[in-house]
Design a protein around this motif. Structure first.
Motif, PDB file in Angstrom:
ATOM      1  N   LEU A 107       0.856  -1.185   0.000  1.00 19.54           N
ATOM      2  CA  LEU A 107       0.000   0.000   0.000  1.00 19.54           C
ATOM      3  C   LEU A 107       0.889   1.230   0.000  1.00 19.54           C
ATOM      4  N   LEU A 108       0.853   1.976  -1.102  1.00 25.42           N
ATOM      5  CA  LEU A 108       1.692   3.161  -1.225  1.00 25.42           C
ATOM      6  C   LEU A 108       1.158   4.303  -0.366  1.00 25.42           C
ATOM      7  N   GLN A 109       2.044   5.241  -0.072  1.00 24.99           N
ATOM      8  CA  GLN A 109       1.652   6.412   0.713  1.00 24.99           C
ATOM      9  C   GLN A 109       0.532   7.178   0.022  1.00 24.99           C
ATOM     10  N   ALA A 110       0.650   7.343  -1.291  1.00 27.88           N
ATOM     11  CA  ALA A 110      -0.385   8.029  -2.070  1.00 27.88           C
ATOM     12  C   ALA A 110      -1.381   6.983  -2.560  1.00 27.88           C
ATOM     13  N   ALA A 111      -2.305   6.582  -1.678  1.00 24.74           N
ATOM     14  CA  ALA A 111      -3.245   5.508  -2.007  1.00 24.74           C
ATOM     15  C   ALA A 111      -4.124   5.870  -3.198  1.00 24.74           C
ATOM     16  N   ASP A 112      -4.374   7.167  -3.416  1.00 25.92           N
ATOM     17  CA  ASP A 112      -5.215   7.585  -4.547  1.00 25.92           C
ATOM     18  C   ASP A 112      -4.642   7.118  -5.879  1.00 25.92           C
ATOM     19  N   GLU A 113      -3.312   7.014  -5.952  1.00 26.54           N
ATOM     20  CA  GLU A 113      -2.671   6.611  -7.207  1.00 26.54           C
ATOM     21  C   GLU A 113      -2.847   5.119  -7.489  1.00 26.54           C
ATOM     22  N   MET A 114      -3.459   4.398  -6.545  1.00 23.83           N
ATOM     23  CA  MET A 114      -3.658   2.965  -6.723  1.00 23.83           C
ATOM     24  C   MET A 114      -5.089   2.629  -7.125  1.00 23.83           C
ATOM     25  N   LEU A 115      -5.910   3.657  -7.368  1.00 27.77           N
ATOM     26  CA  LEU A 115      -7.303   3.441  -7.748  1.00 27.77           C
ATOM     27  C   LEU A 115      -7.457   3.661  -9.252  1.00 27.77           C
ATOM     28  N   PHE A 116      -8.115   2.697  -9.935  1.00 31.68           N
ATOM     29  CA  PHE A 116      -8.177   2.733 -11.397  1.00 31.68           C
ATOM     30  C   PHE A 116      -9.598   2.715 -11.944  1.00 31.68           C
ATOM     31  N   GLU A 117     -10.550   2.144 -11.189  1.00 31.38           N
ATOM     32  CA  GLU A 117     -11.872   1.875 -11.730  1.00 31.38           C
ATOM     33  C   GLU A 117     -12.873   2.978 -11.381  1.00 31.38           C
ATOM     34  N   ASP A 118     -14.102   2.860 -11.953  1.00 29.23           N
ATOM     35  CA  ASP A 118     -15.098   3.913 -11.774  1.00 29.23           C
ATOM     36  C   ASP A 118     -16.150   3.569 -10.728  1.00 29.23           C
ATOM     37  N   SER A 119     -15.973   2.453 -10.011  1.00 28.21           N
ATOM     38  CA  SER A 119     -16.894   2.110  -8.927  1.00 28.21           C
ATOM     39  C   SER A 119     -16.152   1.305  -7.871  1.00 28.21           C
ATOM     40  N   VAL A 120     -16.716   1.278  -6.685  1.00 24.15           N
ATOM     41  CA  VAL A 120     -16.104   0.533  -5.579  1.00 24.15           C
ATOM     42  C   VAL A 120     -16.019  -0.947  -5.915  1.00 24.15           C
ATOM     43  N   ILE A 121     -17.109  -1.521  -6.433  1.00 23.98           N
ATOM     44  CA  ILE A 121     -17.126  -2.954  -6.715  1.00 23.98           C
ATOM     45  C   ILE A 121     -16.116  -3.315  -7.804  1.00 23.98           C
ATOM     46  N   ALA A 122     -15.998  -2.458  -8.810  1.00 23.82           N
ATOM     47  CA  ALA A 122     -15.038  -2.732  -9.879  1.00 23.82           C
ATOM     48  C   ALA A 122     -13.609  -2.657  -9.358  1.00 23.82           C
ATOM     49  N   GLU A 123     -13.371  -1.739  -8.451  1.00 20.89           N
ATOM     50  CA  GLU A 123     -12.032  -1.608  -7.876  1.00 20.89           C
ATOM     51  C   GLU A 123     -11.661  -2.860  -7.092  1.00 20.89           C
ATOM     52  N   LEU A 124     -12.607  -3.379  -6.320  1.00 19.16           N
ATOM     53  CA  LEU A 124     -12.333  -4.575  -5.523  1.00 19.16           C
ATOM     54  C   LEU A 124     -12.159  -5.813  -6.403  1.00 19.16           C
ATOM     55  N   ARG A 125     -12.766  -5.794  -7.578  1.00 20.40           N
ATOM     56  CA  ARG A 125     -12.640  -6.938  -8.508  1.00 20.40           C
ATOM     57  C   ARG A 125     -11.427  -6.797  -9.432  1.00 20.40           C
ATOM     58  N   PHE A 126     -10.770  -5.656  -9.377  1.00 15.54           N
ATOM     59  CA  PHE A 126      -9.723  -5.354 -10.363  1.00 15.54           C
ATOM     60  C   PHE A 126      -8.643  -6.432 -10.407  1.00 15.54           C
ATOM     61  N   GLU A 139     -21.493  -0.006  -3.404  1.00 18.38           N
ATOM     62  CA  GLU A 139     -20.799  -0.782  -4.431  1.00 18.38           C
ATOM     63  C   GLU A 139     -20.662  -0.035  -5.755  1.00 18.38           C
ATOM     64  N   GLN A 140     -21.678   0.733  -6.140  1.00 22.21           N
ATOM     65  CA  GLN A 140     -21.657   1.413  -7.444  1.00 22.21           C
ATOM     66  C   GLN A 140     -21.169   2.863  -7.355  1.00 22.21           C
TER      67      GLN A 140
END
Length: 552
Positions: A358-377, A405-406
């Motif tokens: 987990l990087l210090q800048a956690a925002d840079e680790m998010l890629f998807e457009d929904s919570v559920i998609a991010e967890l499934r990435f 989730e959405q």
């Protein structure tokens, strides 16, 4: 002046208004005026306002635009078309007072987070503003470096007449330096007083969820020992307690703990040696950048289920060391192992299933457009184990995303985005969680929430945790074991309650032990076993106070 408050209370917005960026450069409806000696700052051009009020932003990466440290510091004076000798003089002075003279020709992209912060401060000082506003200036600094910066700011205030406004969550470190404390809540100032009066009543701080310095909390817990006076520093607290009943009570409590530990060591059988390989191992590892060693001959092991904190000054090699566990970077010598198998440099995707970073800048680790998609990435690219400890549905429940989730990740709070990034990493439950400065910039309430979450994760998954942190008082104090690095080498390694008592040795590593261990050291001398919380320290001395002992 110290301005503090929980995340989202309006501190940074106030800072932007103070330096004239709202509404002239940042859109917003503004009522009232920010005045500087009778002039409205919002009506001035940026180069004019910056010579009156300078601002150092929370994220130095957004402020640094030049290739080298010295060119960054010279940028402002050059744009003011100052004479060459004046530019040279300002650059040298700013680098000296911020401790960056030795990094003058270093590339800004190779700097550690703390070094970038110092460079941003130096570049702002080069404009010689009459008011200096700093938004979370200590967030990326090691504790010793933070004290050096605070001492520099105090010199500026006293010798140069520069007014200094610090927006900060790390109140323990700023408290001894501040002459005024402002507490904000929901966009309003709820308290504005000198420090001792500000913390005399803990009520407003408890209601807003903002942390109070440990020595102040101890004085409230032991009012008769302190005579009603509030200390603002460890030195003041030690002076007030010297000669009181607390010192012999503290010595007796320490002796009782030592005797208990000795008895346990004699009675408890030696544990059987673990035949399993350590979950992580660095064997004679060195790393060089441009011919300079960042890590030097490190041999270190982490056992299954351990919670280990890596501490040290900025640039001591902490982040470099842990990045090797996922194949980021190549050792110039030695080898890194995960459960006995070599970690292959460059194979980050392969090792991400084993070690979650987990990087210090956690925002840079998010890629998807929904919570559920991010967890499934992650599961798009690798198969989950047949019976994972934490799957997507479990992560939604565990991390509190039921009904969200959405929702877009960017509609979540900063803490929510950090939880989401962490949840996405832990789906499938890798063997190790590596955290790089996870509590940077968080207020006391959010930090405690994160620590409780971390405890729950370890309880549920049995994860091994390795945390790189400057948060010695919070995150490091919760670890079972601390490893202190200096100049890329391991200098201290042991149980937390022991390592944090090595005050002088830690200082040589660029680390300032938390207030309570330093207080115990000043009252008793060298301590091999320190108490880490106000509650434990107050309970220990209260149990051993003379009248109680005499009555037994």
């Amino acid at each position: 002046m110290l301005i503090t408050g929980v995340s989202g209370c309006g501190k940074s917005t106030l800072a932007l208004a103070l330096c004239g960026l709202i509404p002239s450069r940042i859109p917003g409806e503004m009522r009232g005026q920010v005045m500087f000696r009778g002039r409205a700052l919002s009506g001035l051009k940026p180069h004019q306002a910056s010579q009156l009020v300078g601002m150092v932003f929370q994220n130095p990466n957004l402020q640094l635009i030049n290739q080298t440290v010295q060119s960054e510091v010279a940028f402002g004076p050059e744009n003011l078309a100052l004479p060459h000798h004046e530019i040279v003089s300002r650059v040298s002075w700013c680098l000296e007072v911020t401790g960056m003279e030795g990094m003058r020709k270093a590339s800004t992209i190779t700097l550690s987070g703390g070094q970038k912060q110092r460079t941003a401060i130096a570049a702002t000082l080069a404009m010689k503003p009459q008011v200096l506003v700093l938004d979370e200036p200590l967030s990326d600094l090691d504790p010793v470096g933070a004290q050096e910066v605070l001492a520099t700011l105090q010199r500026l205030a006293r010798s140069e007449g520069t007014a200094v406004v610090i927006i900060e969550h790390r109140v323990d470190e700023v408290a001894p330096w501040a002459d005024r404390v402002v507490l904000m809540d929901k966009g309003r100032v709820v308290l504005d007083q000198p420090p001792r009066q500000a913390w005399a009543d803990p009520g407003p701080w408890a209601r807003t969820g903002v942390g109070v310095p440990d020595v102040v909390r101890l004085a409230h817990a032991l009012p008769d020992a302190f005579g009603g006076a509030l200390p603002l520093s460890v030195e003041e607290a030690a002076q007030q307690l010297s000669g009181t009943w607390v010192v012999p009570a503290l010595a007796q409590a320490a002796a009782a703990r030592a005797a208990s530990a000795d008895l346990r060591a004699r009675l408890e059988p030696e544990p059987a040696p673990d035949s399993r390989p350590p979950v992580l191992a660095w064997e004679d590892v060195s790393v060089e950048f441009d011919g300079k060693r960042a890590v030097s001959d490190v041999t270190l092991q982490v056992a299954e289920g351990e919670f280990v904190a890596l501490i040290g000054a900025n640039g001591s090699g902490k982040s470099t060391l842990v990045s090797l566990t996922v194949g980021m970077g190549t050792p110039s010598a030695g080898q890194v192992f995960f459960r006995g198998q070599p970690v292959r440099p460059g194979k980050v995707f392969e090792h991400a299933a084993q070690v979650a970073l987990l990087l210090q800048a956690a925002d840079e680790m998010l890629f998807e457009d929904s919570v559920i998609a991010e967890l499934r990435f992650g599961s798009k690219f690798r198969a989950l184990p047949p019976d994972p400890v934490l799957d997507v549905e479990g992560a939604i429940e565990f991390f509190g995303f039921k009904g969200l989730e959405q929702v877009s990740p960017w509609e979540l709070s900063q803490g929510g985005r950090q939880r989401l990034a962490l949840g996405a990493l832990l789906v499938g439950a890798p063997g190790v969680l590596v955290l790089d400065e996870p509590t940077t910039g968080q207020d006391a309430e959010h930090m405690q929430s994160f620590l409780r979450l971390l405890d729950a994760i370890r309880s549920r998954t049995g994860l091994t945790v390795v945390a790189v942190t400057h948060d010695i008082r919070g995150l490091a104090s919760r670890a079972e074991r601390i490893v202190a690095l200096s100049d890329g080498q391991v200098r201290l390694d042991g149980p937390t309650h022991h390592v944090l008592g090595q005050i002088d040795e830690l200082r040589q590593c660029g680390v300032l032990s938390p207030p309570l261990p330093r207080l115990q050291s000043q009252l008793l001398g060298h301590c091999d076993d320190v108490l880490l919380t106000v509650a434990d320290l107050a309970a220990a001395v209260s149990a051993c106070r003379p009248e109680k002992v005499g009555g037994i």
